[in-house]
Design a protein around this motif. Structure first.
Motif, PDB file in Angstrom:
ATOM      1  N   SER A   1       0.782  -1.242   0.000  1.00  0.00           N
ATOM      2  CA  SER A   1       0.000   0.000   0.000  1.00  0.00           C
ATOM      3  C   SER A   1       0.812   1.290   0.000  1.00  0.00           C
ATOM      4  O   SER A   1       0.235   2.369  -0.024  1.00  0.00           O
ATOM      5  CB  SER A   1      -0.924  -0.001   1.230  1.00  0.00           C
TER       6      SER A   1
ATOM      7  N   THR B   1      -8.528   2.859  -4.506  1.00  0.00           N
ATOM      8  CA  THR B   1      -8.014   4.133  -4.014  1.00  0.00           C
ATOM      9  C   THR B   1      -8.271   5.250  -5.014  1.00  0.00           C
ATOM     10  O   THR B   1      -8.317   5.007  -6.228  1.00  0.00           O
ATOM     11  CB  THR B   1      -6.491   3.998  -3.780  1.00  0.00           C
ATOM     12  N   ASP B   2      -8.361   6.479  -4.504  1.00  0.00           N
ATOM     13  CA  ASP B   2      -8.507   7.621  -5.415  1.00  0.00           C
ATOM     14  C   ASP B   2      -7.252   7.836  -6.265  1.00  0.00           C
ATOM     15  O   ASP B   2      -7.296   8.543  -7.271  1.00  0.00           O
ATOM     16  CB  ASP B   2      -8.869   8.896  -4.635  1.00  0.00           C
ATOM     17  N   GLU B   3      -6.132   7.219  -5.857  1.00  0.00           N
ATOM     18  CA  GLU B   3      -4.884   7.443  -6.607  1.00  0.00           C
ATOM     19  C   GLU B   3      -4.954   6.899  -8.032  1.00  0.00           C
ATOM     20  O   GLU B   3      -4.143   7.280  -8.876  1.00  0.00           O
ATOM     21  CB  GLU B   3      -3.692   6.808  -5.881  1.00  0.00           C
TER      22      GLU B   3
ATOM     23  N   TYR C   1       2.525   1.857  -7.482  1.00  0.00           N
ATOM     24  CA  TYR C   1       1.426   1.458  -6.583  1.00  0.00           C
ATOM     25  C   TYR C   1       0.074   1.715  -7.234  1.00  0.00           C
ATOM     26  O   TYR C   1      -0.763   0.813  -7.357  1.00  0.00           O
ATOM     27  CB  TYR C   1       1.520   2.216  -5.242  1.00  0.00           C
TER      28      TYR C   1
ATOM     29  N   ASN D   1      -7.347   9.453   1.287  1.00  0.00           N
ATOM     30  CA  ASN D   1      -6.396   9.114   2.360  1.00  0.00           C
ATOM     31  C   ASN D   1      -7.095   8.869   3.700  1.00  0.00           C
ATOM     32  O   ASN D   1      -7.832   9.728   4.173  1.00  0.00           O
ATOM     33  CB  ASN D   1      -5.393  10.254   2.569  1.00  0.00           C
TER      34      ASN D   1
ATOM     35  N   LEU E   1       2.183   9.380   6.255  1.00  0.00           N
ATOM     36  CA  LEU E   1       2.446  10.746   6.715  1.00  0.00           C
ATOM     37  C   LEU E   1       2.152  10.991   8.203  1.00  0.00           C
ATOM     38  O   LEU E   1       3.037  11.428   8.956  1.00  0.00           O
ATOM     39  CB  LEU E   1       1.644  11.748   5.870  1.00  0.00           C
TER      40      LEU E   1
ATOM     41  N   PRO F   1      10.370  15.068   7.666  1.00  0.00           N
ATOM     42  CA  PRO F   1      10.750  15.184   6.252  1.00  0.00           C
ATOM     43  C   PRO F   1       9.570  15.484   5.324  1.00  0.00           C
ATOM     44  O   PRO F   1       8.863  14.579   4.878  1.00  0.00           O
ATOM     45  CB  PRO F   1      11.338  13.799   5.936  1.00  0.00           C
TER      46      PRO F   1
ATOM     47  N   ARG G   1      -4.011  16.424   0.106  1.00  0.00           N
ATOM     48  CA  ARG G   1      -4.657  15.122   0.259  1.00  0.00           C
ATOM     49  C   ARG G   1      -6.011  15.346   0.925  1.00  0.00           C
ATOM     50  O   ARG G   1      -6.208  16.320   1.653  1.00  0.00           O
ATOM     51  CB  ARG G   1      -3.792  14.170   1.116  1.00  0.00           C
TER      52      ARG G   1
ATOM     53  N   ARG H   1       9.046  13.433  -3.673  1.00  0.00           N
ATOM     54  CA  ARG H   1       8.745  12.073  -4.172  1.00  0.00           C
ATOM     55  C   ARG H   1       8.741  12.120  -5.696  1.00  0.00           C
ATOM     56  O   ARG H   1       8.183  13.064  -6.288  1.00  0.00           O
ATOM     57  CB  ARG H   1       7.381  11.677  -3.635  1.00  0.00           C
TER      58      ARG H   1
ATOM     59  N   HIS I   1       5.310  12.772  -7.931  1.00  0.00           N
ATOM     60  CA  HIS I   1       4.391  13.090  -6.832  1.00  0.00           C
ATOM     61  C   HIS I   1       3.085  13.728  -7.329  1.00  0.00           C
ATOM     62  O   HIS I   1       3.105  14.792  -7.942  1.00  0.00           O
ATOM     63  CB  HIS I   1       5.115  14.068  -5.898  1.00  0.00           C
TER      64      HIS I   1
ATOM     65  N   TYR J   1      14.868   7.723   3.282  1.00  0.00           N
ATOM     66  CA  TYR J   1      15.155   9.111   3.685  1.00  0.00           C
ATOM     67  C   TYR J   1      16.642   9.440   3.731  1.00  0.00           C
ATOM     68  O   TYR J   1      17.003  10.613   3.816  1.00  0.00           O
ATOM     69  CB  TYR J   1      14.519   9.401   5.059  1.00  0.00           C
TER      70      TYR J   1
HETATM   71  O1  DAU Z   1      -5.176   8.496  -1.491  1.00  0.00           O
HETATM   72  C1  DAU Z   1      -5.233   7.200  -0.992  1.00  0.00           C
HETATM   73  C2  DAU Z   1      -3.843   6.687  -0.755  1.00  0.00           C
HETATM   74  O2  DAU Z   1      -3.345   7.378   0.387  1.00  0.00           O
HETATM   75  C3  DAU Z   1      -3.783   5.174  -0.532  1.00  0.00           C
HETATM   76  O3  DAU Z   1      -4.178   4.535  -1.708  1.00  0.00           O
HETATM   77  C4  DAU Z   1      -2.378   4.734  -0.149  1.00  0.00           C
HETATM   78  O4  DAU Z   1      -2.371   3.350   0.173  1.00  0.00           O
HETATM   79  C5  DAU Z   1      -1.933   5.526   1.063  1.00  0.00           C
HETATM   80  O5  DAU Z   1      -0.589   5.199   1.374  1.00  0.00           O
HETATM   81  C6  DAU Z   1      -2.042   7.027   0.787  1.00  0.00           C
HETATM   82  O6  DAU Z   1      -1.085   7.440  -0.215  1.00  0.00           O
HETATM   83  P1  DAU Z   1      -0.257   8.817  -0.079  1.00  0.00           P
HETATM   84  O7  DAU Z   1       0.952   8.696  -0.905  1.00  0.00           O
HETATM   85  O8  DAU Z   1      -1.145   9.984  -0.285  1.00  0.00           O
HETATM   86  O9  DAU Z   1       0.083   8.729   1.510  1.00  0.00           O
HETATM   87  P2  DAU Z   1       1.404   9.047   2.330  1.00  0.00           P
HETATM   88  O10 DAU Z   1       1.012   9.007   3.780  1.00  0.00           O
HETATM   89  O11 DAU Z   1       2.560   8.227   1.902  1.00  0.00           O
HETATM   90  O12 DAU Z   1       1.707  10.547   1.939  1.00  0.00           O
HETATM   91  C7  DAU Z   1       0.751  11.582   2.120  1.00  0.00           C
HETATM   92  C8  DAU Z   1       1.362  12.859   1.566  1.00  0.00           C
HETATM   93  O13 DAU Z   1       2.460  13.240   2.414  1.00  0.00           O
HETATM   94  C9  DAU Z   1       1.949  12.705   0.179  1.00  0.00           C
HETATM   95  O14 DAU Z   1       1.734  13.908  -0.546  1.00  0.00           O
HETATM   96  C10 DAU Z   1       3.437  12.519   0.406  1.00  0.00           C
HETATM   97  C11 DAU Z   1       3.683  13.325   1.667  1.00  0.00           C
HETATM   98  N1  DAU Z   1       4.763  12.816   2.547  1.00  0.00           N
HETATM   99  C12 DAU Z   1       4.691  11.526   2.952  1.00  0.00           C
HETATM  100  C13 DAU Z   1       5.675  10.995   3.755  1.00  0.00           C
HETATM  101  C14 DAU Z   1       5.621   9.563   4.202  1.00  0.00           C
HETATM  102  C15 DAU Z   1       5.787  13.666   2.956  1.00  0.00           C
HETATM  103  O15 DAU Z   1       5.821  14.858   2.616  1.00  0.00           O
HETATM  104  N2  DAU Z   1       6.763  13.137   3.756  1.00  0.00           N
HETATM  105  C16 DAU Z   1       6.759  11.834   4.156  1.00  0.00           C
HETATM  106  O16 DAU Z   1       7.707  11.418   4.876  1.00  0.00           O
END
Ligand code: DAU
Ligand code: NAD
Length: 356
Positions: A88, A139-141, A164, A193, A204, A219, A228, A293, A296, A353
């Motif tokens: 995921s 997922t919305d992604e 993913y 999310n 996050l 980070p 999100r 990312r 992104h 990281y």
């Molecule tokens: O939108 C639904 C999706 O939400 C699900 O399908 C995924 O399984 C789930 O992991 C999530 O994906 P995201 O990539 O949106 O979630 P994440 O928590 O990894 O990151 C949320 C946002 O925060 C994204 O814009 C990247 C940013 N981020 C994330 C991490 C881990 C950072 O800026 N720093 C970080 O260290």
């Protein structure tokens, strides 16, 4: 008659919340067969409250394992199949796409095949066979990225960007194909999310909270102005139950609560919470902008009108309430957080990281 749910990935974040919600809040005569491989993201501690509950049958196995999956369908004849099992995390998919294709695409087809076979079985003479409903948790992604305006509807074309989201889109197309070709009663839900208890701290909110508690840098990828659309996990789980029971076969339902925030807003809220409740010395100075990312997506935003109008679903948890509930949960379960961030987590963290 006991209704059986086959839930895959039920030891992960959303899956465990779903299983707990079903078994703890529902009075109906049900049983949950919980099929989970227990990858790094699966954790039986999430299900500790069900210890001794005979309605919960846990099976450690891979959704790609055809024999095991077929045997489970044969033995338990599930009425409902809910496929949460997946790799995921977007960052991991950028490092290692193969396992995403294997589990998210191959595993989903294995489940669809077994469901189709069960569904096509003739009923015993004079017997009652209620059939199978298959819900693919997506997922919305899969819709890609939005500009400043507009929302994803169920008709938005699929345009995934990460390995993913591409693997999730492929699984959606296969699930849809099983409906179109064989009329297997399938639904696909596409949620934004999630946040809440038991989320693995690669994501996050728990990652930033954990770092803040440890006085480590937070980070933020790029400028942190990516958006999100956050939904409390229990609201997602209730939506899934509604779709399972009342969704029209073959339909897609978007799930979201119009709760858009930039990543920086989320991180600042976490820091303010920690400063107020744990440690006054923590402040925005911990925020560290790191390399963005790859690929992104800039903004996600769900239009949830269809599920609201068709099934009467509305989110019940306001973000301000849900985020406090979530952060309180992590503070009260620091042993859980310490457990999952020891060992392999440290090498994962260094890999993702280390060079940013
Ligand atoms: O939108 C639904 C999706 O939400 C699900 O399908 C995924 O399984 C789930 O992991 C999530 O994906 P995201 O990539 O949106 O979630 P994440 O928590 O990894 O990151 C949320 C946002 O925060 C994204 O814009 C990247 C940013 N981020 C994330 C991490 C881990 C950072 O800026 N720093 C970080 O260290
Ligand atoms: P998670 O990573 O926390 O949990 C995934 C679970 O699947 C783990 O318990 C893991 O052990 C299990 N699993 C992985 N590979 C498996 C395999 N081959 N066989 C059996 N089990 C396996 O994920 P999550 O955040 O709870 O997401 C659950 C589902 O919801 C996923 O399909 C995800 O794409 C989808 N989703 C997540 C979000 C979100 O914000 N987290 C939003 C929308 C949709």
């Amino acid at each position: 008659m006991t209704t059986t749910y086959l839930v895959t990935g039920g030891a992960g974040f959303i899956g465990s919340n779903f299983v707990l919600g079903l078994l703890q809040n529902r009075k109906r005569d049900i049983r949950v067969v919980n099929l989970d491989k227990l990858t790094y993201a699966g954790n039986l501690a999430n299900l500790g409250a069900l210890e001794g509950d005979e309605r919960h049958i846990f099976v450690q196995a891979d959704i790609c394992d055809r024999e095991v999956v077929a045997a489970l369908f044969e033995r338990w004849q599930p009425r409902y199949v809910v496929n949460f099992a997946a790799e995921s995390h977007v960052d991991r998919s950028i490092e290692d796409p193969d396992v995403f294709v294997r589990t998210n695409v191959g595993g989903t087809v294995t489940l669809l095949q077994a469901a189709k076979q069960a569904w096509e079985q003739p009923a015993e003479p004079l017997g009652y066979r209620p059939g199978v409903r298959f819900l693919q948790v997506s997922t919305d992604e899969v819709y890609g990225s939005l500009g400043a305006e507009g929302f994803f509807t169920e008709d938005t074309p699929l345009d995934p960007h990460s390995p993913y989201s591409a693997s999730k889109a492929a699984a959606d197309l296969l699930a849809q194909a099983f409906f179109d070709t064989y009329r297997l009663p399938v639904n696909i839900t596409r949620c934004s999310n999630n946040y809440g208890p038991f989320q693995f701290p690669e994501k996050l909110i728990p990652l930033m909270l954990n770092n803040a508690l440890q006085h480590q840098p937070l980070p933020v990828y790029g400028d942190g102005l990516q958006v999100r659309d956050w939904l409390y996990v229990e609201d997602h789980c209730r939506a899934i139950e509604l779709v399972l029971e009342h969704g029209v076969a073959g339909e897609v339902y978007n799930i979201g609560g119009h709760n858009e925030r930039t990543n920086l807003q989320i991180v600042q809220a976490i820091l303010a919470y920690v400063a107020k409740n744990v440690d006054k010395v923590v402040d925005d100075g911990l925020i560290t902008h790191v390399t963005d990312r790859k690929g992104h997506d800039r903004r996600y935003g769900i239009d949830p009108r269809k599920i609201g109008e068709a099934l009467g679903w509305q989110p019940q948890t306001a973000f301000e309430q849900g985020i406090v509930r979530t952060l309180d949960w992590y503070l009260a379960h620091q042993d859980w957080l310490a457990d999952v961030t020891s060992g392999a987590y440290l090498s994962y963290y260094q890999k993702i990281y280390g060079d940013r």
